[in-house]
Design a protein around this motif. Structure first.
Motif, mmCIF file in Angstrom:
data_model
loop_
_atom_site.group_PDB
_atom_site.id
_atom_site.type_symbol
_atom_site.label_atom_id
_atom_site.label_comp_id
_atom_site.label_asym_id
_atom_site.label_seq_id
_atom_site.Cartn_x
_atom_site.Cartn_y
_atom_site.Cartn_z
ATOM 1 N N LYS A 27 -7.301 1.581 2.589
ATOM 2 C CA LYS A 27 -7.912 1.509 1.255
ATOM 3 C C LYS A 27 -6.901 1.783 0.151
ATOM 4 O O LYS A 27 -7.003 1.242 -0.944
ATOM 5 C CB LYS A 27 -9.053 2.521 1.116
ATOM 6 N N ASN A 28 -5.918 2.617 0.441
ATOM 7 C CA ASN A 28 -4.919 3.006 -0.563
ATOM 8 C C ASN A 28 -3.690 2.102 -0.591
ATOM 9 O O ASN A 28 -2.775 2.354 -1.364
ATOM 10 C CB ASN A 28 -4.492 4.457 -0.329
ATOM 11 N N GLN A 29 -3.657 1.062 0.220
ATOM 12 C CA GLN A 29 -2.508 0.160 0.252
ATOM 13 C C GLN A 29 -2.559 -0.833 -0.909
ATOM 14 O O GLN A 29 -3.638 -1.295 -1.304
ATOM 15 C CB GLN A 29 -2.474 -0.633 1.564
ATOM 16 N N ASP A 30 -1.374 -1.156 -1.438
ATOM 17 C CA ASP A 30 -1.286 -2.243 -2.414
ATOM 18 C C ASP A 30 -1.670 -3.531 -1.693
ATOM 19 O O ASP A 30 -1.313 -3.730 -0.532
ATOM 20 C CB ASP A 30 0.139 -2.381 -2.959
ATOM 21 N N GLY A 31 -2.380 -4.387 -2.367
ATOM 22 C CA GLY A 31 -2.754 -5.664 -1.777
ATOM 23 C C GLY A 31 -4.074 -5.656 -1.035
ATOM 24 O O GLY A 31 -4.495 -6.674 -0.498
ATOM 25 N N VAL A 32 -4.746 -4.507 -1.002
ATOM 26 C CA VAL A 32 -6.058 -4.421 -0.344
ATOM 27 C C VAL A 32 -7.108 -4.274 -1.437
ATOM 28 O O VAL A 32 -7.015 -3.410 -2.297
ATOM 29 C CB VAL A 32 -6.119 -3.228 0.630
ATOM 30 N N THR A 33 -8.114 -5.150 -1.415
ATOM 31 C CA THR A 33 -9.156 -5.084 -2.441
ATOM 32 C C THR A 33 -10.426 -4.405 -1.962
ATOM 33 O O THR A 33 -11.177 -3.865 -2.760
ATOM 34 C CB THR A 33 -9.527 -6.488 -2.967
ATOM 35 N N LEU A 34 -10.683 -4.440 -0.640
ATOM 36 C CA LEU A 34 -11.933 -3.873 -0.136
ATOM 37 C C LEU A 34 -11.777 -3.504 1.328
ATOM 38 O O LEU A 34 -11.216 -4.267 2.110
ATOM 39 C CB LEU A 34 -13.071 -4.901 -0.278
ATOM 40 N N VAL A 35 -12.274 -2.341 1.688
ATOM 41 C CA VAL A 35 -12.390 -1.916 3.081
ATOM 42 C C VAL A 35 -13.818 -1.432 3.246
ATOM 43 O O VAL A 35 -14.250 -0.528 2.535
ATOM 44 C CB VAL A 35 -11.403 -0.784 3.436
ATOM 45 N N MET A 36 -14.541 -2.064 4.158
ATOM 46 C CA MET A 36 -15.923 -1.635 4.364
ATOM 47 C C MET A 36 -16.236 -1.582 5.846
ATOM 48 O O MET A 36 -15.731 -2.384 6.628
ATOM 49 C CB MET A 36 -16.899 -2.559 3.651
ATOM 50 N N GLU A 37 -17.045 -0.598 6.190
ATOM 51 C CA GLU A 37 -17.465 -0.490 7.585
ATOM 52 C C GLU A 37 -18.364 -1.670 7.904
ATOM 53 O O GLU A 37 -19.246 -2.040 7.118
ATOM 54 C CB GLU A 37 -18.204 0.825 7.811
ATOM 55 N N ASP A 38 -18.111 -2.275 9.035
ATOM 56 C CA ASP A 38 -18.920 -3.398 9.498
ATOM 57 C C ASP A 38 -20.151 -2.805 10.159
ATOM 58 O O ASP A 38 -20.040 -2.104 11.164
ATOM 59 C CB ASP A 38 -18.112 -4.228 10.494
ATOM 60 N N GLU A 39 -21.287 -3.024 9.561
ATOM 61 C CA GLU A 39 -22.501 -2.417 10.100
ATOM 62 C C GLU A 39 -23.601 -3.443 10.261
ATOM 63 O O GLU A 39 -23.637 -4.453 9.555
ATOM 64 C CB GLU A 39 -22.973 -1.270 9.203
#
Length: 156
Positions: free
Chosen positions: A123-135
């Motif tokens: 989540k804190n990386q440059d170039g990442v816009t979204l991290v979401m748990e797949d549920e």
């Protein structure tokens, strides 16, 4: 590519994603640590890529055109995106074998089995816009076809 062929490919992809989602849910429950996450990256997917990276020609189809996933340019750009996905995982301390799937044509991202700490690092990386748990999502309504007027004899 005809509409039926495209629909068939989309249907197969949906089934594959569903199977991986169910596998991820059972895997998470079994070990209590790894969960399935979806990561969306900032770089354009192949369908929208305009050739901004040196050595990688544009893959965006012309107005009214369709992308050719078998094109050498598209495959080269897909490989570039997949390498970026692996780099993201490695920077978070995750093993590349934790990756479930790469998304490169209409979305740039990947899915992977991650710990909460790895997901937070991504989540804190440059170039990442979204991290979401797949549920697993449950159907919330069953009246949409009626509301949209799709239940008549003519259907859609």
């Amino acid at each position: 590519m005809g509409h039926r062929k495209l629909f068939s490919r989309v249907a197969v992809l949906a089934i594959v994603v569903l199977v991986f989602t169910l596998f991820a849910a059972s895997s998470s429950a079994a070990n209590g640590e790894l969960k399935s996450y979806i990561v969306v990256m900032i770089e354009e997917p192949a369908v929208a890529y305009e050739g901004d990276v040196a050595g990688l020609p544009a893959t965006k189809p012309g107005r009214g055109g369709k992308i050719n996933p078998n094109s050498a340019h598209v495959q080269k750009y897909e490989k570039f995106l997949e390498e970026r996905h692996e780099q993201s995982l490695e920077e978070a301390g995750a093993d590349v074998s934790q990756k479930i799937h790469d998304y490169t044509i209409s979305l740039n991202g990947y899915s992977a089995f991650l710990t909460e700490a790895q997901a937070d690092a991504i989540k804190n990386q440059d170039g990442v816009t979204l991290v979401m748990e797949d549920e697993m999502r449950q159907l919330q309504t069953d009246n949409s076809p009626e509301f949209l007027g799709l239940t008549g004899p003519a259907g859609a």
